[in-house]
Design a protein around this motif. Structure first.
Motif, PDB file in Angstrom:
ATOM      1  N   ALA A  20     -79.240  54.661 -54.339  1.00 55.46           N
ATOM      2  CA  ALA A  20     -78.436  55.776 -53.835  1.00 55.46           C
ATOM      3  C   ALA A  20     -77.600  56.335 -54.977  1.00 55.46           C
ATOM      4  CB  ALA A  20     -77.533  55.324 -52.694  1.00 55.46           C
ATOM      5  N   LEU A  21     -77.214  57.592 -54.853  1.00 51.24           N
ATOM      6  CA  LEU A  21     -76.316  58.236 -55.804  1.00 51.24           C
ATOM      7  C   LEU A  21     -74.995  58.498 -55.118  1.00 51.24           C
ATOM      8  CD1 LEU A  21     -78.712  60.856 -57.466  1.00 51.24           C
ATOM      9  CD2 LEU A  21     -78.087  58.592 -58.307  1.00 51.24           C
ATOM     10  N   LEU A  22     -73.896  58.145 -55.804  1.00 50.29           N
ATOM     11  CA  LEU A  22     -72.556  58.329 -55.253  1.00 50.29           C
ATOM     12  C   LEU A  22     -71.745  59.229 -56.168  1.00 50.29           C
ATOM     13  CD1 LEU A  22     -71.866  54.573 -54.466  1.00 50.29           C
ATOM     14  CD2 LEU A  22     -72.303  56.337 -52.756  1.00 50.29           C
ATOM     15  N   THR A  23     -70.882  60.041 -55.599  1.00 54.27           N
ATOM     16  CA  THR A  23     -69.942  60.829 -56.388  1.00 54.27           C
ATOM     17  C   THR A  23     -68.795  59.924 -56.839  1.00 54.27           C
ATOM     18  OG1 THR A  23     -68.488  61.454 -54.562  1.00 54.27           O
ATOM     19  CG2 THR A  23     -70.483  62.801 -54.899  1.00 54.27           C
ATOM     20  N   PRO A  24     -67.958  60.362 -57.786  1.00 54.36           N
ATOM     21  CA  PRO A  24     -66.801  59.545 -58.180  1.00 54.36           C
ATOM     22  C   PRO A  24     -65.838  59.265 -57.021  1.00 54.36           C
ATOM     23  CG  PRO A  24     -67.253  61.196 -59.854  1.00 54.36           C
ATOM     24  CD  PRO A  24     -68.137  61.524 -58.684  1.00 54.36           C
ATOM     25  N   GLU A  25     -65.944  60.053 -55.945  1.00 57.29           N
ATOM     26  CA  GLU A  25     -65.111  59.802 -54.757  1.00 57.29           C
ATOM     27  C   GLU A  25     -65.790  58.843 -53.791  1.00 57.29           C
ATOM     28  OE1 GLU A  25     -64.088  63.021 -57.034  1.00 57.29           O
ATOM     29  OE2 GLU A  25     -65.940  63.015 -55.830  1.00 57.29           O
ATOM     30  N   LEU A  26     -66.929  58.266 -54.212  1.00 57.92           N
ATOM     31  CA  LEU A  26     -67.697  57.305 -53.429  1.00 57.92           C
ATOM     32  C   LEU A  26     -68.275  57.927 -52.157  1.00 57.92           C
ATOM     33  CD1 LEU A  26     -65.600  54.037 -53.849  1.00 57.92           C
ATOM     34  CD2 LEU A  26     -67.237  55.109 -55.397  1.00 57.92           C
ATOM     35  N   VAL A  77     -66.812  50.570 -62.827  1.00 58.95           N
ATOM     36  CA  VAL A  77     -67.745  51.485 -63.492  1.00 58.95           C
ATOM     37  C   VAL A  77     -67.056  52.827 -63.781  1.00 58.95           C
ATOM     38  CG1 VAL A  77     -69.931  52.718 -63.283  1.00 58.95           C
ATOM     39  CG2 VAL A  77     -69.745  50.378 -62.444  1.00 58.95           C
ATOM     40  N   LEU A  78     -66.291  53.328 -62.811  1.00 60.56           N
ATOM     41  CA  LEU A  78     -65.582  54.593 -63.018  1.00 60.56           C
ATOM     42  C   LEU A  78     -64.564  54.490 -64.144  1.00 60.56           C
ATOM     43  CD1 LEU A  78     -64.986  55.657 -59.310  1.00 60.56           C
ATOM     44  CD2 LEU A  78     -66.424  56.847 -60.971  1.00 60.56           C
ATOM     45  N   VAL A 110     -76.395  46.512 -58.177  1.00 51.05           N
ATOM     46  CA  VAL A 110     -76.092  46.864 -59.561  1.00 51.05           C
ATOM     47  C   VAL A 110     -75.615  48.312 -59.553  1.00 51.05           C
ATOM     48  CG1 VAL A 110     -76.979  47.192 -61.892  1.00 51.05           C
ATOM     49  CG2 VAL A 110     -77.814  45.293 -60.506  1.00 51.05           C
ATOM     50  N   ASN A 111     -74.494  48.573 -60.208  1.00 50.98           N
ATOM     51  CA  ASN A 111     -73.915  49.915 -60.245  1.00 50.98           C
ATOM     52  C   ASN A 111     -73.853  50.407 -61.683  1.00 50.98           C
ATOM     53  OD1 ASN A 111     -73.247  49.890 -57.356  1.00 50.98           O
ATOM     54  ND2 ASN A 111     -71.774  48.313 -57.943  1.00 50.98           N
ATOM     55  N   ALA A 112     -74.297  51.632 -61.900  1.00 47.27           N
ATOM     56  CA  ALA A 112     -74.365  52.175 -63.261  1.00 47.27           C
ATOM     57  C   ALA A 112     -73.850  53.610 -63.270  1.00 47.27           C
ATOM     58  CB  ALA A 112     -75.796  52.131 -63.790  1.00 47.27           C
ATOM     59  N   PRO A 113     -73.236  54.031 -64.405  1.00 47.18           N
ATOM     60  CA  PRO A 113     -72.683  55.384 -64.473  1.00 47.18           C
ATOM     61  C   PRO A 113     -73.708  56.408 -64.947  1.00 47.18           C
ATOM     62  CG  PRO A 113     -72.105  54.208 -66.459  1.00 47.18           C
ATOM     63  CD  PRO A 113     -72.914  53.251 -65.615  1.00 47.18           C
ATOM     64  N   VAL A 114     -73.541  57.639 -64.499  1.00 45.80           N
ATOM     65  CA  VAL A 114     -74.207  58.800 -65.082  1.00 45.80           C
ATOM     66  C   VAL A 114     -73.114  59.638 -65.715  1.00 45.80           C
ATOM     67  CG1 VAL A 114     -75.590  60.861 -64.658  1.00 45.80           C
ATOM     68  CG2 VAL A 114     -76.038  58.766 -63.356  1.00 45.80           C
ATOM     69  N   LEU A 115     -73.175  59.831 -67.037  1.00 50.50           N
ATOM     70  CA  LEU A 115     -72.098  60.483 -67.773  1.00 50.50           C
ATOM     71  C   LEU A 115     -72.403  61.957 -68.002  1.00 50.50           C
ATOM     72  CD1 LEU A 115     -71.465  57.715 -70.457  1.00 50.50           C
ATOM     73  CD2 LEU A 115     -70.328  58.015 -68.255  1.00 50.50           C
ATOM     74  N   GLY A 116     -71.352  62.788 -67.917  1.00 55.94           N
ATOM     75  CA  GLY A 116     -71.473  64.196 -68.227  1.00 55.94           C
ATOM     76  C   GLY A 116     -71.335  64.433 -69.718  1.00 55.94           C
ATOM     77  N   PRO A 117     -71.442  65.684 -70.158  1.00 53.41           N
ATOM     78  CA  PRO A 117     -71.345  66.012 -71.588  1.00 53.41           C
ATOM     79  C   PRO A 117     -70.024  65.595 -72.214  1.00 53.41           C
ATOM     80  CG  PRO A 117     -72.225  67.872 -70.335  1.00 53.41           C
ATOM     81  CD  PRO A 117     -71.748  66.872 -69.337  1.00 53.41           C
ATOM     82  N   ASP A 118     -68.950  65.522 -71.397  1.00 51.46           N
ATOM     83  CA  ASP A 118     -67.644  65.148 -71.930  1.00 51.46           C
ATOM     84  C   ASP A 118     -67.391  63.650 -71.879  1.00 51.46           C
ATOM     85  OD1 ASP A 118     -67.448  64.827 -69.213  1.00 51.46           O
ATOM     86  OD2 ASP A 118     -65.632  66.034 -68.967  1.00 51.46           O
ATOM     87  N   ARG A 120     -67.378  61.776 -69.211  1.00 51.51           N
ATOM     88  CA  ARG A 120     -66.822  61.331 -67.930  1.00 51.51           C
ATOM     89  C   ARG A 120     -67.945  60.956 -66.963  1.00 51.51           C
ATOM     90  NH1 ARG A 120     -61.818  65.633 -66.859  1.00 51.51           N
ATOM     91  NH2 ARG A 120     -60.967  65.545 -68.964  1.00 51.51           N
ATOM     92  N   VAL A 121     -67.636  60.022 -66.056  1.00 52.32           N
ATOM     93  CA  VAL A 121     -68.611  59.606 -65.052  1.00 52.32           C
ATOM     94  C   VAL A 121     -68.720  60.705 -63.996  1.00 52.32           C
ATOM     95  CG1 VAL A 121     -69.206  57.889 -63.313  1.00 52.32           C
ATOM     96  CG2 VAL A 121     -68.101  57.174 -65.446  1.00 52.32           C
ATOM     97  N   VAL A 122     -69.905  61.258 -63.830  1.00 53.99           N
ATOM     98  CA  VAL A 122     -70.110  62.328 -62.854  1.00 53.99           C
ATOM     99  C   VAL A 122     -70.859  61.826 -61.624  1.00 53.99           C
ATOM    100  CG1 VAL A 122     -70.011  64.175 -64.554  1.00 53.99           C
ATOM    101  CG2 VAL A 122     -72.200  63.103 -64.059  1.00 53.99           C
TER     102      VAL A 122
END
Length: 409
Positions: A20-26, A77-78, A110-118, A120-122
């Motif tokens: 699943a994909l979660l936003t930073p607000e879960l 992770v955040l 297992v939880n992993a981040p997807v990072l934006g260009p800056d 930050r975890v998006v």
């Protein structure tokens, strides 16, 4: 012949494991078909909803901790931008359409981040390995020992979770010790003459990621002059703190007796060769001379200082750059350059924690810094320092220490 483009959305939906994909607000942004099938939920029941509204802890089990443990992992992770693998979790899942009925499940997330260009975890990738049937099958094979094995497995998972919590508490205590050491080694500098100055230090996100960076301001003899320096020791923690303290003291002393910033770095380079752990330290030394209206500088592998002009333009002091300390087999004199400055200009020195981000080259990082300086060029040193940190650092904190000095000329 053109190859067909890959439909990654379709690949995600067809993945054989639960993802699943979660936003930073879960909040669920998406879930693949296997996740929906194994959890017994429809897409409408999941996507767009808060994670723990969809899967709350069992209110009838006071020992239930699946939701609490998962929340802690996701927030780690955040905060760190790093992958986090959890111990096996027992998680009671409410049966769809049957309020009050709960099905006991065992999940390995297992939880992993997807990072934006800056940087930050998006998004958060939440992958779950469903092992309930494996545990039940093992119990059936062992006959009457099934409940004993289940309880033992769950107890071991809880014990592992408790060990992890104790380790995090120990790291937090070590971090407090390191921060206290940092404050002792890097006290707030006293005002030098009539020149407004702001200094900021921000430790990296994560336990004990402190004490590698330093700053220094010294009054120089021979008129209205000061020396301003920053440096960055490779590594983190108490060992890096000890090296940092030695190099900072050596550079501060050298600045008071040599003829220019390049000579100060020459002395520091020779000294660093005798200090374990000082190899490849970066540093930049600047001398501001108000009587002559110039800044002399020399850089040892460090990001260039920025000179913010009164009209909002930014110039980087990059004409006297050399390798880091101790990086050459033989010692050679370091270069030095000068740039004219005017009353009202602002000199900004910083360490790489302020600008560097994953997957971003240094030129893009410097452009971001120049843009932030241009936006806030009317601010005084203290306000400018705070706004730079707000604009430049990721929301969850940088993965490296940040030292920042702002001097109004």
């Amino acid at each position: 012949m053109n190859e067909p483009e890959t439909d990654y959305a379709e690949v995600f939906r067809a993945l054989p494991g639960m993802v699943a994909l979660l936003t930073p607000e879960l909040v669920y942004a998406d879930a693949n078909e296997e996740f929906l099938r194994m959890s017994g939920r429809t897409r409408e029941q999941v996507v767009g909803r808060y994670l723990f509204d969809v899967f709350p802890d069992n209110p009838g089990d006071p020992a239930a901790s699946g939701a609490r443990n998962l929340a802690a992992s996701l927030h780690r992770v955040l905060e760190t931008g790093e992958r986090d693998a959890m111990a096996l979790q027992r998680y009671d899942v409410q049966m769809p359409g049957r309020p009050g009925e709960w099905d006991e499940r065992y999940w390995s997330p297992v939880n992993a981040p997807v990072l934006g260009p800056d940087g930050r975890v998006v998004l958060l990738v939440h992958r779950v390995e469903e092992v309930t049937e494996l545990i039940r099958a093992r119990g059936e094979r062992t006959g009457g020992r099934a409940q004993v094995l289940e309880a033992e497995l769950y107890t071991r998972a809880r014990e592992l979770q408790e060990v992890n919590e104790r380790l995090r508490e120990a790291h937090a205590r070590e971090r407090e010790v390191a921060l206290a050491l940092q404050e002792a080694m890097l006290p707030a500098p006293a005002p030098i003459g009539e020149h407004p100055t702001a200094v900021r230090y921000r430790p990296a996100a994560g336990a004990l990621n402190v004490c590698g960076d330093w700053y220094d301001l010294v009054a120089l003899s021979g008129g209205d002059r000061i020396g301003v320096a920053v440096g960055d020791v490779v590594g983190h923690g108490l060992a890096a703190a000890g090296v940092m303290g030695q190099l900072r003291s050596a550079l501060s002393a050298a600045s008071r007796v040599v003829a220019g910033p390049a000579q100060a770095l020459d002395v520091l380079d020779l000294y660093a060769r005798s200090v374990d752990g000082a190899e490849n330290t970066t540093a930049v030394e600047t001398w501001i001379d108000w009587d002559r209206g110039v800044i002399a500088y020399s850089c040892a592998g460090h990001p260039p200082p920025a000179l913010l002009r009164t009209d909002g333009t930014v110039e980087f002091l990059d004409a006297a750059t050399d390798p880091p300390l101790g990086a050459r087999l033989a010692h050679t004199p370091r270069p030095q350059a000068e740039i004219a400055c005017a009353v009202g200009d602002t000199l900004v020195l910083y360490t790489d924690g302020l600008i560097e981000r994953r997957h971003e080259d240094i030129d893009a990082s410097l452009r971001r810094l120049a843009g932030a300086l241009e936006r806030h060029h009317d601010a005084g040193p203290d306000a400018l320092a705070d706004r730079l940190l707000l604009d430049m650092l990721p929301v969850g904190g940088a993965t490296d220490d940040t030292a920042l000095i702002v001097v109004r000329l």
